[in-house]
Design a protein around this motif. Structure first.
Motif, PDB file in Angstrom:
ATOM      1  N   UNK A  48       0.840  -1.202   0.000  1.00  0.00           N
ATOM      2  CA  UNK A  48       0.000   0.000   0.000  1.00  0.00           C
ATOM      3  C   UNK A  48       0.875   1.252   0.000  1.00  0.00           C
ATOM      4  N   UNK A  49       0.268   2.367  -0.415  1.00  0.00           N
ATOM      5  CA  UNK A  49       0.968   3.654  -0.394  1.00  0.00           C
ATOM      6  C   UNK A  49       0.935   4.199   1.038  1.00  0.00           C
ATOM      7  N   UNK A  50       1.684   3.528   1.918  1.00  0.00           N
ATOM      8  CA  UNK A  50       1.733   3.855   3.350  1.00  0.00           C
ATOM      9  C   UNK A  50       3.208   4.058   3.709  1.00  0.00           C
ATOM     10  N   UNK A  51       3.528   5.104   4.506  1.00  0.00           N
ATOM     11  CA  UNK A  51       4.942   5.373   4.811  1.00  0.00           C
ATOM     12  C   UNK A  51       5.695   4.155   5.351  1.00  0.00           C
ATOM     13  N   UNK A  52       5.081   3.451   6.307  1.00  0.00           N
ATOM     14  CA  UNK A  52       5.773   2.304   6.891  1.00  0.00           C
ATOM     15  C   UNK A  52       6.102   1.255   5.826  1.00  0.00           C
ATOM     16  N   UNK A  53       5.199   1.099   4.842  1.00  0.00           N
ATOM     17  CA  UNK A  53       5.438   0.107   3.787  1.00  0.00           C
ATOM     18  C   UNK A  53       6.693   0.473   2.997  1.00  0.00           C
ATOM     19  N   UNK A  54       6.840   1.759   2.683  1.00  0.00           N
ATOM     20  CA  UNK A  54       8.023   2.211   1.942  1.00  0.00           C
ATOM     21  C   UNK A  54       9.291   2.067   2.770  1.00  0.00           C
ATOM     22  N   UNK A  55       9.192   2.377   4.061  1.00  0.00           N
ATOM     23  CA  UNK A  55      10.363   2.277   4.939  1.00  0.00           C
ATOM     24  C   UNK A  55      10.797   0.825   5.101  1.00  0.00           C
ATOM     25  N   UNK A  56       9.819  -0.050   5.296  1.00  0.00           N
ATOM     26  CA  UNK A  56      10.126  -1.484   5.501  1.00  0.00           C
ATOM     27  C   UNK A  56      10.848  -2.035   4.283  1.00  0.00           C
ATOM     28  N   UNK A 101      18.576  -5.494  22.369  1.00  0.00           N
ATOM     29  CA  UNK A 101      19.201  -4.241  21.955  1.00  0.00           C
ATOM     30  C   UNK A 101      18.846  -3.862  20.524  1.00  0.00           C
ATOM     31  N   UNK A 102      18.536  -2.589  20.333  1.00  0.00           N
ATOM     32  CA  UNK A 102      18.189  -2.072  19.012  1.00  0.00           C
ATOM     33  C   UNK A 102      19.305  -1.166  18.490  1.00  0.00           C
ATOM     34  N   UNK A 103      19.411  -1.096  17.156  1.00  0.00           N
ATOM     35  CA  UNK A 103      20.366  -0.154  16.548  1.00  0.00           C
ATOM     36  C   UNK A 103      19.670   1.097  16.036  1.00  0.00           C
ATOM     37  N   UNK A 104      18.354   1.008  15.817  1.00  0.00           N
ATOM     38  CA  UNK A 104      17.639   2.171  15.290  1.00  0.00           C
ATOM     39  C   UNK A 104      16.140   1.997  15.431  1.00  0.00           C
ATOM     40  N   UNK A 105      15.417   3.125  15.302  1.00  0.00           N
ATOM     41  CA  UNK A 105      13.952   3.097  15.361  1.00  0.00           C
ATOM     42  C   UNK A 105      13.404   3.930  14.204  1.00  0.00           C
ATOM     43  N   UNK A 106      12.438   3.355  13.477  1.00  0.00           N
ATOM     44  CA  UNK A 106      11.694   4.118  12.476  1.00  0.00           C
ATOM     45  C   UNK A 106      10.244   4.205  12.936  1.00  0.00           C
ATOM     46  N   UNK A 107       9.695   5.435  12.926  1.00  0.00           N
ATOM     47  CA  UNK A 107       8.299   5.639  13.320  1.00  0.00           C
ATOM     48  C   UNK A 107       7.512   6.306  12.193  1.00  0.00           C
ATOM     49  N   UNK A 108       6.325   5.791  11.956  1.00  0.00           N
ATOM     50  CA  UNK A 108       5.398   6.322  10.951  1.00  0.00           C
ATOM     51  C   UNK A 108       4.388   7.182  11.720  1.00  0.00           C
ATOM     52  N   UNK A 109       4.645   8.518  11.768  1.00  0.00           N
ATOM     53  CA  UNK A 109       3.807   9.434  12.544  1.00  0.00           C
ATOM     54  C   UNK A 109       3.096  10.413  11.610  1.00  0.00           C
ATOM     55  N   UNK A 110       2.041  11.002  12.074  1.00  0.00           N
ATOM     56  CA  UNK A 110       1.379  12.053  11.289  1.00  0.00           C
ATOM     57  C   UNK A 110       1.989  13.404  11.604  1.00  0.00           C
ATOM     58  N   UNK A 111       1.936  13.766  12.883  1.00  0.00           N
ATOM     59  CA  UNK A 111       2.495  15.050  13.270  1.00  0.00           C
ATOM     60  C   UNK A 111       1.455  16.119  13.564  1.00  0.00           C
TER      61      UNK A 111
END
Ligand code: ZN
Length: 500
Positions: A48-56, A101-111
């Motif tokens: 889908x045209x969803x930010x998280x989809x593109x990031x993943x 332990x994590x190396x990074x975080x990606x968040x799909x937010x509106x704002x």
């Protein structure tokens, strides 16, 4: 290869709207996938045209290992309730902590989230995520173009990246752009330089469309500045319906390059400041718009009317009747309005059955000033279950679940039909009409509960587009709202009165 947590929590809050966002609203999603936790996030957004989809997709392509945490979105409305914010935020945080332990975080937010207990919802989410992972782990978020970006958000994230198109045809692409910045941080072990500035005027959402001026030129300028300086810039014209101090427009950017400095952001700010007068926009009263549409519209080239102030994508409940009433008063022909969100009437149509005629009391349930239910006899032309996949440029791949739907034809004005749905979603895709056998191109007049998103799929078939001012809570002119928390000194519309 890095280990990255993927999460999302989106809400666009119109603090002046009639209904709040509770957990049921996040389960329904309003066209977006319903609330998801853990691994199921990946399949819920895929394709889908969803930010998280593109990031993943972008992060996987770079060999990273991803952990699904929580992802939730609801239709724009008034505040997110305190309890339901806590429920989702707690789950997001619990899962981020468990993924250590994590190396990074990606968040799909509106704002533009306002919680009953937090004016700056995303600032609060980012505060908690930062506290959980510490300063060492990069946190990057993608944002809607209608984000109201705050100083707290900028301080707590390592980078924020917003859409550049309205209609938002680049949501997945924006997620990918945010992911590439995160990847760059992980590979270099460095954080980018940054710049951030807020502007001192508001502009209504119909004027923010990136197909038309001045945004078309501003986004071209943004790209030119990136060519020149490197880095990633964003311009968010904001969501001017969230009454809190930092509501409004912002520009921000990040760069690793030698040539990059906050000058790039300052130049972009200058372009937006210079464009203020060009944001002024012509709006039409419903009777005038219908008169013109009746004259100009023809099957094959309909006139499209945007019922912007009841846009479910801006906090409307999609149930005001002003524009529908004007179409019926003027006995318009080959006219269709969609989608009127009225679960009780949709249920009634299903009970009555296809082909039957019954008395309906349509819409008007939100008790918006100047609005009331529209009563009359209607024939049930077609019924639908509300499940279909959108194919237009904006909602491409979105799997809709809008509950019982119905196509009604007025007996008093037989040239007028209305598409009813049971769950809130903005009319931004022709498949919402085709689901009930209506081909929008064949109409003379197509009236849509949408402000701008409809343009991606409907402008190509439209002879003309008019933005209509009929009753609704998503006022096209921000100066008409009663602001109480907005910072002083902001002009409430382009070149308009100053908030004091
Ligand atoms: Zn938006």
């Amino acid at each position: 290869m890095a280990r990255i947590a993927i999460g999302g929590f989106q809400h666009e809050t119109n603090t002046f709207a009639p209904s709040k966002a509770d957990y049921a609203a996040f389960e329904a999603g309003g066209g977006w996938p319903g609330a998801q936790y853990g691994e199921p996030i990946f399949s819920a957004v895929e394709g889908a045209n969803i930010p998280a989809a593109g990031a993943i997709q972008a992060l996987r392509a770079r060999g990273h290992s991803l952990v699904g945490t929580a992802w939730a979105a609801a239709s724009p409305s008034a505040h997110v309730t305190a309890d339901d914010f806590e429920r989702i935020a707690t789950e997001l945080l619990r899962r981020i902590e468990a993924a250590a332990p994590l190396d990074g975080v990606y968040l799909d937010l509106h704002g533009a989230m306002v919680v009953e207990t937090h004016d700056d919802g995303e600032g609060e989410i980012l505060r908690r995520v930062r506290a959980a992972v510490g300063a060492r782990v990069p946190v990057v978020a993608s944002l809607d173009l209608h984000a109201n970006v705050t100083r707290a958000m900028v301080e707590r994230a390592d980078a924020l990246v917003a859409y550049r198109t309205y209609p938002h045809v680049d949501m997945a692409e924006t997620g990918a752009r945010a992911a590439r910045l995160l990847d760059q941080m992980l590979r270099s072990g460095e954080r980018p330089k940054r710049g951030f500035q807020q502007l001192d005027y508001l502009t209504g959402i119909p004027s923010q469309c990136s197909f038309i001026e001045p945004c078309r030129t501003i986004y071209q300028e943004l790209s030119a500045l990136e060519e020149r300086y490197g880095g990633v810039l964003s311009f968010t014209p904001g969501f001017p319906m969230a009454d809190f101090a930092e509501c409004g427009m912002a520009v921000f950017g990040y760069g690793f390059e030698e040539a990059w400095s906050a000058d790039a952001v300052e130049r972009l700010r200058g372009a937006v400041a210079d464009a203020e007068k060009d944001f002024a926009m012509e709006l039409h009263e419903a009777p005038d718009a219908v008169r013109r549409a009746r004259r100009l519209g023809e099957p094959g080239a309909p006139v499209v009317l945007a019922d912007t102030q009841d846009n479910p994508g801006a906090g409307g409940n999609g149930d005001t009747t002003g524009l529908l009433r004007s179409l019926m008063d003027q006995d318009a022909t080959d006219a269709v309005l969609g989608m009127l969100i009225d679960p009780a009437s949709a249920r009634r149509a299903h009970e009555a059955g296809q082909g039957s005629t019954a008395i309906f009391s349509l819409g008007g349930k939100s008790r918006i000033a100047g609005d009331s239910p529209l009563a009359g006899e209607f024939t049930v032309e077609r019924l639908g279950e509300g499940r279909f996949t959108c194919s237009g440029p904006m909602f491409k791949g979105f799997r809709m679940n809008l509950g019982p739907m119905a196509l009604l034809r007025s007996r008093a004005a037989p040239g007028v039909r209305a598409v009813l749905a049971s769950r809130k979603c903005q009319a931004a895709d022709q498949d919402m009409f085709r689901h009930l056998g209506v081909e929008p191109r064949r109409e003379r007049i197509v009236a849509l509960k949408s402000s701008v998103h409809f343009r991606a799929d409907f402008e190509p078939i439209a002879k003309e587009v008019m933005v209509v001012k009929a009753p609704g809570p998503a006022l096209a002119d921000p100066a008409e709202f009663k602001w109480t928390k907005l910072r002083k000194g902001v002009r409430l519309r382009p070149l308009g009165p100053v908030h004091s």
